[in-house]
Design a protein around this motif. Structure first.
Motif, PDB file in Angstrom:
ATOM      1  N   TRP A  96       6.381  -0.078  -3.480  1.00 61.92           N
ATOM      2  CA  TRP A  96       5.196  -0.741  -2.918  1.00 61.92           C
ATOM      3  C   TRP A  96       5.452  -0.955  -1.439  1.00 61.92           C
ATOM      4  N   SER A  97       4.385  -0.889  -0.656  1.00 63.34           N
ATOM      5  CA  SER A  97       4.541  -0.921   0.797  1.00 63.34           C
ATOM      6  C   SER A  97       4.458  -2.361   1.302  1.00 63.34           C
ATOM      7  N   ASP A  98       4.819  -2.535   2.572  1.00 62.84           N
ATOM      8  CA  ASP A  98       4.717  -3.859   3.175  1.00 62.84           C
ATOM      9  C   ASP A  98       3.257  -4.300   3.274  1.00 62.84           C
ATOM     10  N   GLN A  99       2.371  -3.338   3.477  1.00 63.48           N
ATOM     11  CA  GLN A  99       0.931  -3.663   3.510  1.00 63.48           C
ATOM     12  C   GLN A  99       0.495  -4.203   2.146  1.00 63.48           C
ATOM     13  N   ASP A 155      10.590  -8.718  -2.901  1.00 61.15           N
ATOM     14  CA  ASP A 155      10.868  -7.405  -3.507  1.00 61.15           C
ATOM     15  C   ASP A 155      12.202  -7.445  -4.251  1.00 61.15           C
ATOM     16  N   ARG A 197      13.616  -1.458   1.826  1.00 72.76           N
ATOM     17  CA  ARG A 197      12.646  -1.292   0.755  1.00 72.76           C
ATOM     18  C   ARG A 197      12.579   0.191   0.365  1.00 72.76           C
ATOM     19  N   SER A 207      11.160   3.463  -0.327  1.00 71.56           N
ATOM     20  CA  SER A 207       9.838   4.006  -0.002  1.00 71.56           C
ATOM     21  C   SER A 207       9.382   5.018  -1.044  1.00 71.56           C
ATOM     22  N   SER A 265       3.819   6.062  -1.009  1.00 71.32           N
ATOM     23  CA  SER A 265       3.801   4.756  -0.338  1.00 71.32           C
ATOM     24  C   SER A 265       3.405   4.878   1.135  1.00 71.32           C
ATOM     25  N   GLN A 266       3.639   6.044   1.738  1.00 70.89           N
ATOM     26  CA  GLN A 266       3.206   6.216   3.136  1.00 70.89           C
ATOM     27  C   GLN A 266       1.685   6.212   3.210  1.00 70.89           C
ATOM     28  N   GLU A 312      -0.228   4.830   1.032  1.00 76.64           N
ATOM     29  CA  GLU A 312      -0.637   3.445   0.717  1.00 76.64           C
ATOM     30  C   GLU A 312      -0.665   2.602   1.994  1.00 76.64           C
ATOM     31  N   SER A 313       0.369   2.720   2.809  1.00 78.23           N
ATOM     32  CA  SER A 313       0.428   1.915   4.050  1.00 78.23           C
ATOM     33  C   SER A 313      -0.774   2.202   4.936  1.00 78.23           C
TER      34      SER A 313
END
Ligand code: DLL
Length: 446
Positions: free
Chosen positions: A214-217, A232, A322, A324, A341-342, A344-345
């Motif tokens: 999961w991304s930071d966003q 996380d 994290r 990725s 995940s990229q 997703e961000s």
């Protein structure tokens, strides 16, 4: 608060010394108890007594998931069956699962590590921990359960699924901590909204979330929606389960690896060479204490990097970035490497869309195509619907003009940041399948 002040704040030199001693011991254990390792060590021309410093680990052979599959179910165990008190297994998507056995000490150590992680996340014995990780062969449920009990918190062992009941218990039991996959937390939020639940009135303050990338966003989204701190947590069944590493709530910046139990390395996946601190590559872990099924240099396929800088929380435990994505989740779209995940961000930088998406990959002729399907927010959907009602010609919602600029923006951002051309299809709120465990983000039709 730090659970194990001594071990979580060791000086680097002392940690390295401790790790070297433990490494030698675990090598002796596997060399004498596991035929696979005896053979692998002999082939690599290395003996347990050759391990003098932690850097000697580079002489040791790797272990892979295939090695574990080949020793199904128990051939990799280093303890006699009479000493095994628990068996878990990973849910392999194809074929047989990989099986892990725990001695009494392994289970106790795991509980201690989870207690460390949960303490780092800010959990105390005053908390009520609603554990929405699945109980069963999956390690999430029992892992979090034992950790919370070890701290003395009250565990609500609801397991995964049962979304409406999760919400009822969040309200009625006053749960303060939720342990679940990030995608399940978002689903819980959606259903809570539908049920007309006032999120502000919940007692919930922390989510300890993991088991999928999961991304930071996505974190920001979850924190804003659920009004919690989202921390996380990482792990995998082969190594122990959750609790290999976890963020601290103070920094939320990298996951502290329980280094006195697990020695992490980052390698170049192609050459197998160890990479220096800070460089991105494949995570490899050696278990330093496990008795049931110790693993030497296990290639995890997850992509991360390591940061040895002491943290503001006081811990000196190295932090892993994290995760990725996994090497095997990596999509190769027209030659470009892309992690879900990229994307997703990029998506979540846009307030008009929800964190519910799927990536559909197809091959048209010799071309790979990537379609991003993403839900718009209920507000945007309503606007589109209203506009369509007043328009003369009937259109499907996805063709609504005002979405065109949003589509262009997302396509542009994905192209700039990741380098691939995509098509973007907007979906109605609630139309993409929700997950009560690990989310399925990719549909690869090639
Ligand atoms: O997912 C253990 C776990 C349970 C971890 C609960 C955290 C919380 P497995 O089913 O064996 O075990 O899957 C392990 O999931 O190699 C990663 O690819 C992925 N994964 C786990 N945690 C994270 C995370 C559990 N925090 C595999 N971020 C791992 C990204 C994660 N990926």
């Amino acid at each position: 608060m730090i659970w194990d002040q001594k071990h979580e704040t060791l000086k680097r030199d002392d940690m390295s010394k401790l790790q070297a001693e433990k490494l030698r011991r675990v090598c002796e254990r596997v060399y004498h108890n596991v035929p696979f390792y005896r053979q692998a060590f002999d082939t690599a021309k290395v003996k347990p007594e050759d391990i003098k410093t932690i850097d000697d680990i580079r002489r040791l052979p790797f272990t892979t998931k295939i090695d574990l599959r080949d020793s199904y179910p128990y051939n990799m165990f280093a303890a006699p069956m009479e000493d095994i008190i628990r068996i878990h297994a990973s849910s392999g998507t194809t074929g047989k699962p990989t099986v892990v056995g725990y001695t009494r000490k392994d289970v106790a150590d795991w509980a201690d590590m989870m207690a460390r992680c949960m303490t780092a996340a800010g959990v105390t014995k005053n908390d009520i921990v609603q554990n929405a990780y699945g109980y069963g062969l999956f390690t999430g449920g029992l892992g979090a359960h034992y950790g919370a009990e070890r701290i003395g918190a009250a565990v609500v062992p609801i397991s995964g699924g049962n979304t409406q009941k999760q919400i009822m218990l969040l309200q009625d039991f006053g749960s303060t901590v939720l342990t679940a996959t990030p995608s399940f937390v978002l689903y819980i939020y959606d259903v809570a909204r539908e049920m007309g639940v006032d999120i502000d009135a919940l007692q919930l303050r922390v989510g300890i979330l993991g088991a999928e990338p999961w991304s930071d966003q996505m974190r920001q989204e979850i924190e804003a929606k659920m009004k919690i701190k989202a921390v996380d947590i990482f792990g995998l069944s082969e190594i122990t389960g959750p609790g290999v590493s976890c963020e601290c709530v103070e920094a939320q910046n990298g996951l502290h690896v329980n280094e006195d139990y697990f020695y992490p390395e980052i390698i170049d996946p192609d050459t197998g060479e160890q990479l220096p601190w800070g460089e991105k590559g494949e995570l490899v872990i050696t278990t330093l204490e496990k008795e049931g099924i110790p693993l030497i240099r296990y290639r995890i396929k997850d992509i991360s990097s390591l940061n040895p800088e002491p943290c503001v929380c006081g811990r000196t435990l190295v932090r892993m970035a994290r995760v990725s994505g996994r090497n095997d989740d990596m999509l190769i779209i027209r030659g470009v490497n892309v992690f879900p995940s990229q994307i997703e961000s990029v998506l979540l930088m846009n307030r008009e869309v929800e964190p519910h998406y799927q990536l559909v990959i197809e091959r048209q002729g010799s071309m790979d195509t990537l379609e991003i399907q993403v839900e718009v927010t209920p507000e945007i959907f309503k606007q589109a619907e209203n506009a369509m009602l007043s328009a003369d010609e009937k259109k499907v919602f996805n063709e609504y003009e005002d979405l065109a600029s949003l589509r262009k923006k997302i396509q542009g951002d994905v192209k700039d940041i990741i380098g691939v051309t995509t098509s973007v299809v907007f979906k109605e709120p609630g139309s993409i399948a929700r997950s009560e465990g690990k989310a399925k983000r990719v549909i690869d039709k090639r």
